[in-house]
Scaffold this active site. Sequence first.
Site, PDB file in Angstrom:
ATOM      1  N   SER A 211       0.840  -1.189   0.000  1.00 43.95           N
ATOM      2  CA  SER A 211       0.000   0.000   0.000  1.00 43.95           C
ATOM      3  C   SER A 211       0.886   1.255   0.000  1.00 43.95           C
ATOM      4  CB  SER A 211      -0.963  -0.044   1.193  1.00 43.95           C
ATOM      5  OG  SER A 211      -2.031   0.852   1.011  1.00 43.95           O
ATOM      6  N   ASP A 327      -8.926  -5.640  -5.738  1.00 44.35           N
ATOM      7  CA  ASP A 327      -8.544  -4.580  -4.816  1.00 44.35           C
ATOM      8  C   ASP A 327      -9.310  -3.323  -5.215  1.00 44.35           C
ATOM      9  OD1 ASP A 327      -7.393  -2.664  -3.226  1.00 44.35           O
ATOM     10  OD2 ASP A 327      -5.319  -3.221  -3.671  1.00 44.35           O
ATOM     11  N   HIS A 358      -7.102  -6.066  -1.256  1.00 44.63           N
ATOM     12  CA  HIS A 358      -5.941  -5.211  -1.030  1.00 44.63           C
ATOM     13  C   HIS A 358      -4.806  -5.973  -0.349  1.00 44.63           C
ATOM     14  CE1 HIS A 358      -3.828  -1.501  -0.755  1.00 44.63           C
ATOM     15  NE2 HIS A 358      -3.865  -1.419   0.559  1.00 44.63           N
TER      16      HIS A 358
END
Length: 605
Positions: A211, A327, A358
């Site tokens: 991320s 995601d 994710h």
Amino acid sequence: MKKIHQFLIVFLIAFTISAQEKSKPFFKDGEAQIVEGFKDSSKWIRTDLWVETSFDTDGDGKLDRMHVDVTRPLQTETEGLKLPIVYESSPYYAGTASDTPGLFWDVKHEIGAKEKQRTRVEVVRRGKRPIISNSQVRTWVPRGYIVVHSSSPGTGLSDGSPTVGGDNESLAPKAVIDWLNGRAKGYTEREGNKEVKAYWSTGKVGMTGTSYNGTIPLAAATTGVKGLEAIIPVAPNTSYYHYYRSNGLVRSPGGYLGEDIDVLYDYIHSGKEENRPHNNKVIRDTELANGMDRQTGDYNDFWAGRDYLNDMKPMKAALLMSHGFNDWNVMPEHSYRIYAKAKQMGLPSQIFYHQNGHGGPPPMKMMNRWFTRYLHGVQNNVEKDDRAWIVRENDKRTQPTPYRDYPNPAAKPVTLYLEPGAPKAGKLVRSNSSNTKETLVDNYSFSGESLAQAENTNHRLIYVSDVLKEDLHISGLSSITIKASSSKPAVNLSVWLVSLPWTKGRRAKITDNIITRGWADLQNHKSLTKSAPLKPGKFYEMTFDLQPDDQIIKKGQQIGLMIFSSDNNFTLLPEPGTELTVDLNGTSITLPIVGGKNAFDKATK
């Protein structure tokens, strides 16, 4: 003479024993193996230090210093062993702001309306030192690497200010890599002048993270810094425009309705309390406030400066990209666009896609081979492996299927057209023969999931293929051309590609229902950088891509194209009642189908 000979034998035996006792990395099948001498964590050397950068973003008149955490095997101190580095940087190590009511922007208003100010928050710091995960340490130190972490600007014990994609977030990890190569200064204290050097470093660095922590490796790589040999970004945000906007539309990341770039700034701003007023004034309340433009959603210089695709020219690092096709937070386009550019630039590049949401790194074997090749210099031919590794729908994440590339080279565009059926389902067909116009009425009260399952509703338009007689493999970017009009000067436009009939219940897999999605602002039909209010009743044509995908739609299913307006998990939520009219003659969807038209015809006839 005999005594000299005996002495030499004793010396050689002692030297051999000493050499045997020394621990060093070793490799099997092109992978770094766990070394017995590196396993004991109680003998690892852990150090905190601060690296001086080239910028001052907190306005205190001194160059910002980044807090750095180092974990290395004892042998780097006792035996003069030098090792390569696995490096992760993050804005999250010192915690984040709490989810205070009003933290996110209120999305219940008309598109383009001026919004009331949201609630601004402060991160409450806990403890004297950031809490840094040991996951990288446990993985890589026993395999013959040194692991380095750093807090990004304006977070934890690092100086500076967060900029959420600004230049300092690229230059900060560059400074750390420069220090690991002897080109920048490190200090034992945040304010002190006692220097510390990375005498244990080979200078070869690999970065990874998930991320935001996956964004920073790419940010560092775009500086072209010498020594950064390889990066493995996992679900990285590669463009803040693509994260918070979509084809001109103000669109939230999935699960965070009303988030925007200034919200993320507040969420991570855990640095020195005394520097926060300056940072807030200069960055959040000026640079971000003036550039983010929630009124139009247009692409501008502010967003261009936070799009790493625009900065890739200096990049030299080998790229192993990882992402999930489902995601809906950091969407899969983020990885695809960077992978495609890196490949075009001739950089060693591979992409790993799984079918989940994710996060989700590549299998350990892939990462190990990547870092072994580029950090230890072992010629394991990883660069000659297949470029794309896709986890198929029912397989484990650790068992991807290799493909020559992504999108699948056998995928060819197949254009499908719309036949009327509203308020029930129309048809997706291979020939364009309809002159019909169909209208839907916007109402955010109905979720996309409920609209896709409805047999009869005027809040969406849906068009379905014939029932598939064979599996159909989609790989790449689907693209829609839509000709539509609105009863108001602005309208949300949401498009889902779905697999029907809808699978209900807790046992439904993430791949069962939604194939891919896309969103757009019809006001941007001519330009992403300049929108214009719609004339009610006038038709406009717009073409845009949906999110990349690689999915096998099983026989017995139907492919459905659903067009609706407000998507209550992602878009602004204006008062219900706006009418969106679609001209079927000017609307089509192009799917990237493995085997092209022949495969589609075979599956549907």
